[in-house]
Design a protein around this motif. Structure first.
Motif, PDB file in Angstrom:
ATOM      1  N   UNK A   1      37.982  34.128  51.848  1.00  0.00           N
ATOM      2  CA  UNK A   1      36.783  34.548  52.560  1.00  0.00           C
ATOM      3  C   UNK A   1      37.051  35.144  53.918  1.00  0.00           C
ATOM      4  N   UNK A   2      35.961  35.500  54.574  1.00  0.00           N
ATOM      5  CA  UNK A   2      36.030  36.010  55.939  1.00  0.00           C
ATOM      6  C   UNK A   2      34.829  35.475  56.706  1.00  0.00           C
ATOM      7  N   UNK A   3      34.941  35.505  58.025  1.00  0.00           N
ATOM      8  CA  UNK A   3      33.843  34.994  58.861  1.00  0.00           C
ATOM      9  C   UNK A   3      32.658  35.956  58.815  1.00  0.00           C
ATOM     10  N   UNK A   4      31.467  35.388  58.665  1.00  0.00           N
ATOM     11  CA  UNK A   4      30.256  36.212  58.684  1.00  0.00           C
ATOM     12  C   UNK A   4      29.719  36.284  60.111  1.00  0.00           C
ATOM     13  N   UNK A   5      28.551  36.860  60.279  1.00  0.00           N
ATOM     14  CA  UNK A   5      27.983  37.037  61.619  1.00  0.00           C
ATOM     15  C   UNK A   5      27.662  35.712  62.306  1.00  0.00           C
ATOM     16  N   UNK A   6      27.469  34.654  61.513  1.00  0.00           N
ATOM     17  CA  UNK A   6      27.190  33.326  62.078  1.00  0.00           C
ATOM     18  C   UNK A   6      28.462  32.544  62.394  1.00  0.00           C
ATOM     19  N   UNK A   7      29.614  33.142  62.122  1.00  0.00           N
ATOM     20  CA  UNK A   7      30.882  32.463  62.382  1.00  0.00           C
ATOM     21  C   UNK A   7      31.305  31.538  61.251  1.00  0.00           C
ATOM     22  N   UNK A   8      30.564  31.564  60.134  1.00  0.00           N
ATOM     23  CA  UNK A   8      30.917  30.737  58.990  1.00  0.00           C
ATOM     24  C   UNK A   8      31.746  31.569  58.012  1.00  0.00           C
ATOM     25  N   UNK A   9      32.624  30.899  57.278  1.00  0.00           N
ATOM     26  CA  UNK A   9      33.438  31.586  56.290  1.00  0.00           C
ATOM     27  C   UNK A   9      32.624  31.737  55.007  1.00  0.00           C
ATOM     28  N   UNK A  10      32.627  32.956  54.462  1.00  0.00           N
ATOM     29  CA  UNK A  10      31.938  33.172  53.189  1.00  0.00           C
ATOM     30  C   UNK A  10      32.770  34.090  52.301  1.00  0.00           C
ATOM     31  N   UNK A  11      32.523  33.976  51.012  1.00  0.00           N
ATOM     32  CA  UNK A  11      33.231  34.772  50.013  1.00  0.00           C
ATOM     33  C   UNK A  11      32.250  35.096  48.894  1.00  0.00           C
ATOM     34  N   UNK A  12      32.414  36.249  48.276  1.00  0.00           N
ATOM     35  CA  UNK A  12      31.584  36.628  47.133  1.00  0.00           C
ATOM     36  C   UNK A  12      32.034  35.825  45.903  1.00  0.00           C
ATOM     37  N   UNK A  13      31.071  35.440  45.078  1.00  0.00           N
ATOM     38  CA  UNK A  13      31.373  34.691  43.866  1.00  0.00           C
ATOM     39  C   UNK A  13      32.363  35.447  42.976  1.00  0.00           C
ATOM     40  N   UNK A  14      32.188  36.748  42.852  1.00  0.00           N
ATOM     41  CA  UNK A  14      33.076  37.550  42.011  1.00  0.00           C
ATOM     42  C   UNK A  14      34.521  37.507  42.472  1.00  0.00           C
ATOM     43  N   UNK A  15      34.719  37.509  43.781  1.00  0.00           N
ATOM     44  CA  UNK A  15      36.088  37.439  44.337  1.00  0.00           C
ATOM     45  C   UNK A  15      36.722  36.108  43.958  1.00  0.00           C
ATOM     46  N   UNK A  16      35.964  35.028  44.119  1.00  0.00           N
ATOM     47  CA  UNK A  16      36.448  33.685  43.789  1.00  0.00           C
ATOM     48  C   UNK A  16      36.713  33.573  42.285  1.00  0.00           C
ATOM     49  N   UNK A  17      35.777  34.063  41.486  1.00  0.00           N
ATOM     50  CA  UNK A  17      35.861  33.933  40.033  1.00  0.00           C
ATOM     51  C   UNK A  17      37.037  34.715  39.452  1.00  0.00           C
ATOM     52  N   UNK A  18      37.308  35.895  39.993  1.00  0.00           N
ATOM     53  CA  UNK A  18      38.348  36.760  39.431  1.00  0.00           C
ATOM     54  C   UNK A  18      39.729  36.536  40.037  1.00  0.00           C
ATOM     55  N   UNK A  19      39.847  35.641  41.017  1.00  0.00           N
ATOM     56  CA  UNK A  19      41.139  35.362  41.639  1.00  0.00           C
ATOM     57  C   UNK A  19      42.024  34.569  40.668  1.00  0.00           C
ATOM     58  N   UNK A  20      43.257  35.027  40.459  1.00  0.00           N
ATOM     59  CA  UNK A  20      44.167  34.368  39.512  1.00  0.00           C
ATOM     60  C   UNK A  20      44.482  32.931  39.914  1.00  0.00           C
ATOM     61  N   UNK A  21      44.695  32.712  41.195  1.00  0.00           N
ATOM     62  CA  UNK A  21      45.026  31.358  41.665  1.00  0.00           C
ATOM     63  C   UNK A  21      43.869  30.391  41.405  1.00  0.00           C
ATOM     64  N   UNK A  22      42.643  30.842  41.675  1.00  0.00           N
ATOM     65  CA  UNK A  22      41.467  29.999  41.418  1.00  0.00           C
ATOM     66  C   UNK A  22      41.323  29.721  39.927  1.00  0.00           C
ATOM     67  N   UNK A  23      41.598  30.715  39.106  1.00  0.00           N
ATOM     68  CA  UNK A  23      41.504  30.540  37.656  1.00  0.00           C
ATOM     69  C   UNK A  23      42.475  29.463  37.170  1.00  0.00           C
TER      70      UNK A  23
END
Length: 81
Positions: free
Chosen positions: A18-40
């Motif tokens: 993920x990356x920091x959003x405008x609120x300073x919180x880390x966020x990631x798109x579901x598709x990025x997480x779902x398609x990542x080989x390590x997460x799989x």
């Protein structure tokens, strides 16, 4: 399955992908997480882990259930690190 351990691993993967959003919180798109080989390789049931983490208020996302393809652009935001 140890839910606490799975949620901890999920937090680490969200921080990695993920990356920091405008609120300073880390966020990631579901598709990025779902398609990542390590997460799989780590998560047998990513959607179940996401639901458990949301119930524990570790993450937040729109809706109740995320489905691959349909919800790839949904942000998953880390509430606790």
């Amino acid at each position: 399955m140890n839910v606490e351990h799975e949620v901890k691993l999920l937090v680490e993967e969200i921080q990695r992908l993920g990356s920091k959003n405008t609120d300073g919180q880390v966020s990631v798109k579901f598709g990025v997480l779902f398609h990542d080989d390590r997460c799989a390789n780590i998560f047998e049931a990513l959607v179940g882990t996401l639901k458990a983490a949301k119930r524990k208020k570790v993450i937040s996302f729109q809706g109740e259930l995320l489905l691959q393809g349909v919800h790839d652009d949904v942000d998953i935001t880390l509430l606790q690190e």
